[in-house]
Design a protein around this motif. Structure first.
Motif, PDB file in Angstrom:
ATOM      1  N   LEU A 365      41.893  50.238  31.186  1.00 45.72           N
ATOM      2  CA  LEU A 365      43.165  50.166  30.467  1.00 45.72           C
ATOM      3  C   LEU A 365      44.371  50.202  31.400  1.00 45.72           C
ATOM      4  N   MET A 366      44.380  51.116  32.344  1.00 43.99           N
ATOM      5  CA  MET A 366      45.551  51.278  33.206  1.00 43.99           C
ATOM      6  C   MET A 366      45.796  50.057  34.097  1.00 43.99           C
ATOM      7  N   PRO A 367      44.842  49.593  34.892  1.00 37.68           N
ATOM      8  CA  PRO A 367      45.123  48.426  35.735  1.00 37.68           C
ATOM      9  C   PRO A 367      45.330  47.141  34.946  1.00 37.68           C
ATOM     10  N   GLU A 368      44.771  47.042  33.750  1.00 42.58           N
ATOM     11  CA  GLU A 368      44.988  45.851  32.926  1.00 42.58           C
ATOM     12  C   GLU A 368      46.433  45.724  32.476  1.00 42.58           C
ATOM     13  N   ASN A 369      47.185  46.794  32.542  1.00 46.77           N
ATOM     14  CA  ASN A 369      48.592  46.764  32.153  1.00 46.77           C
ATOM     15  C   ASN A 369      49.512  46.382  33.311  1.00 46.77           C
ATOM     16  N   PHE A 370      48.939  45.871  34.420  1.00 51.43           N
ATOM     17  CA  PHE A 370      49.733  45.370  35.543  1.00 51.43           C
ATOM     18  C   PHE A 370      49.315  43.935  35.851  1.00 51.43           C
ATOM     19  N   PRO A 371      50.232  43.120  36.352  1.00 50.93           N
ATOM     20  CA  PRO A 371      49.883  41.753  36.734  1.00 50.93           C
ATOM     21  C   PRO A 371      49.123  41.736  38.051  1.00 50.93           C
ATOM     22  N   LYS A 372      48.391  40.673  38.294  1.00 50.89           N
ATOM     23  CA  LYS A 372      47.501  40.601  39.458  1.00 50.89           C
ATOM     24  C   LYS A 372      48.240  40.790  40.769  1.00 50.89           C
ATOM     25  N   HIS A 373      49.437  40.185  40.903  1.00 51.75           N
ATOM     26  CA  HIS A 373      50.114  40.218  42.194  1.00 51.75           C
ATOM     27  C   HIS A 373      50.684  41.584  42.535  1.00 51.75           C
ATOM     28  N   LEU A 374      50.650  42.532  41.576  1.00 56.85           N
ATOM     29  CA  LEU A 374      51.141  43.885  41.832  1.00 56.85           C
ATOM     30  C   LEU A 374      50.089  44.955  41.527  1.00 56.85           C
ATOM     31  N   ARG A 375      48.941  44.555  41.038  1.00 52.84           N
ATOM     32  CA  ARG A 375      47.969  45.501  40.479  1.00 52.84           C
ATOM     33  C   ARG A 375      47.477  46.517  41.506  1.00 52.84           C
ATOM     34  N   ALA A 376      47.018  46.054  42.651  1.00 54.00           N
ATOM     35  CA  ALA A 376      46.448  46.976  43.634  1.00 54.00           C
ATOM     36  C   ALA A 376      47.500  47.955  44.149  1.00 54.00           C
ATOM     37  N   GLY A 377      48.715  47.457  44.409  1.00 54.12           N
ATOM     38  CA  GLY A 377      49.766  48.319  44.926  1.00 54.12           C
ATOM     39  C   GLY A 377      50.193  49.385  43.943  1.00 54.12           C
TER      40      GLY A 377
END
Length: 438
Positions: A365-377
């Protein structure tokens, strides 16, 4: 399940494509992604289980409680570097790719583990001994700060939409596997070796064995398929959703806060709690950690798979956290009033069933709420801050609260407060189960 109507971060359009991955390729990627987490929590487990020995050998003090508190304080010191590692290595994973970041983090973690396993004691080199332990923990903390975001992003992105929750849940399940390996090894050494041998050299064995995971992890991670170059295009700086991403970043910190405190107390502090405050024998008390980690390993993938069908936020994550809040106080009351191994094991199993239900779906749920280009950071920095402020200090805080209050129930109240805050935070995320995110 009908998705929630809360605003969700839009997917980042990709200008490159990746060939479909087979089931076997996805399994190898899951193993490659979680093996660093395995090394991290294996090290946490053995450090926690041998904290009393490490405190005696490296932080001699007037009494055993003070020595153990110093050892737990150094355990927490490693978390000081996590936010820096989360920012630096998380951003590196977004820019250079998941594969190089994952390879670097596992190498650094292995170096730190080897340094602890080979460190001379205070009796041998004096003050340099605890300083060496501190330096090793700082190195590990920096690497671990970037590990979570890069690995979680890899688990989400390498495969189809239908089983994202199941794949992401292995990030948490690997913590259970690591704790099971660490606690099982610690218990075995305690049964096989004499107290003198354990004090002299036996405690070093798990740290040195942990370094053997690194070559396997590096090999696996070098074979992770990387994004096509064109698919790494960075979104415009003036992204209108930037405010939403920052909001979700804060929600991630507070969502992780409660569950990381629960993790570190139930899986890592509990053996010390059983020895010091429940009066259980050292060898027997190790079984408490084995029970907790077994539940995590078995149940996290099950709850993750269910979240792919039922939804992430409701009902699983919310119900699990509410149940944990309700049961924590009665559980500690039972353990303190009936301090026997069967009672402790059954109580921990019940608490861990609630914990894993409230946590495993949230890892998607948490990482799915971020776009790919910013997800890891974003995920690395949020996770690092939450674990540094609350997870890494939880064992020290739990011991300190008991020490100053004289109340063996004190850890329960601390956990309840943190889980309540995390319950509120997770309720604010957009539902993402079954949706295309990238």
């Amino acid at each position: 399940m009908t998705p929630a109507t809360t605003t969700q971060a839009p997917a980042t359009p990709a200008t490159g494509t990746r060939p479909a991955l087979s089931a076997a390729q996805q399994r190898r990627i899951v193993l490659a992604a979680v093996i660093g987490n395995l090394l991290e929590f294996f090290d946490f487990t053995v450090y926690s289980y041998f904290a009393l020995t490490i405190g005696h050998l490296f932080f001699p003090a007037g009494d055993a409680v003070t020595s153990s508190l110093l050892a737990f304080a150094v355990f927490a010191v490693g978390f000081v570097m996590r936010p820096l590692g989360g920012i630096v290595l998380g951003r590196y994973a977004d820019r250079a790719g998941r594969k190089p970041a994952l390879t670097l983090t596992i190498l650094l973690m292995a170096l730190g583990s080897a340094a602890i396993g080979l460190a001379p004691t205070y009796a041998q080199i004096g003050l340099a001994a605890p300083l060496l332990i501190v330096a090793a923990r700082l190195l590990q903390g920096f690497a671990q700060g970037g590990e979570f975001g890069a690995a979680t992003a890899t688990l989400l992105e390498m495969g189809g939409t239908a089983n994202r929750g199941f794949r992401a849940s292995w990030q948490l399940a690997s913590q259970g596997a690591a704790a099971l390996l660490g606690s099982g090894l610690a218990a075995s050494l305690g049964l096989l070796l004499s107290a003198e041998s354990m004090q002299s050299w036996g405690w070093r064995v798990p740290f040195l064995l942990g370094t053997l995971i690194a070559p396997v992890g590096i090999y696996l991670r070098r074979h992770i398929p990387e994004e096509p170059h064109a698919a790494k295009a960075t979104a415009a700086r003036n992204d209108p959703q930037r405010g939403l991403y920052v909001r979700n970043w804060f929600l991630t910190i507070f969502s992780i806060m409660g569950m990381t405190v629960a993790t570190y107390v139930m899986m890592y502090y509990m053996p010390t709690y059983c020895i010091q405050y429940l009066g259980l024998p050292k060898n027997v008390s190790m079984l408490a950690g084995v029970a907790a980690s077994t539940v995590s390993l078995v149940m996290c993938p099950i709850y993750g798979a269910w979240s792919d069908r039922m939804g992430r936020r409701k009902p699983l994550t919310m119900i699990g956290r509410v149940a944990l809040v309700v049961l924590l106080y009665p559980a500690f009351w039972i353990m303190t009033h009936f301090p026997t191994l069967p009672v402790v094991l059954v109580t921990l199993v019940v608490l861990m069933l609630c914990y894993t239900m409230g946590s495993a779906p949230a890892y998607a749920l948490m990482p799915e709420n971020f776009p790919k280009h910013l997800r890891a950071g974003y995920m690395s920095s949020a996770y690092a801050i939450a674990v540094s402020l609350f997870g890494g200090t939880s064992q020290f805080v739990a011991g300190w609260l008991i020490h100053v209050s004289g109340n063996k129930m004190a850890p329960a109240w601390y956990m309840i407060g943190c889980v309540l805050i995390s319950l509120f935070a997770v309720s604010k995320f957009a539902e993402t189960g079954g949706r295309e995110i990238d």
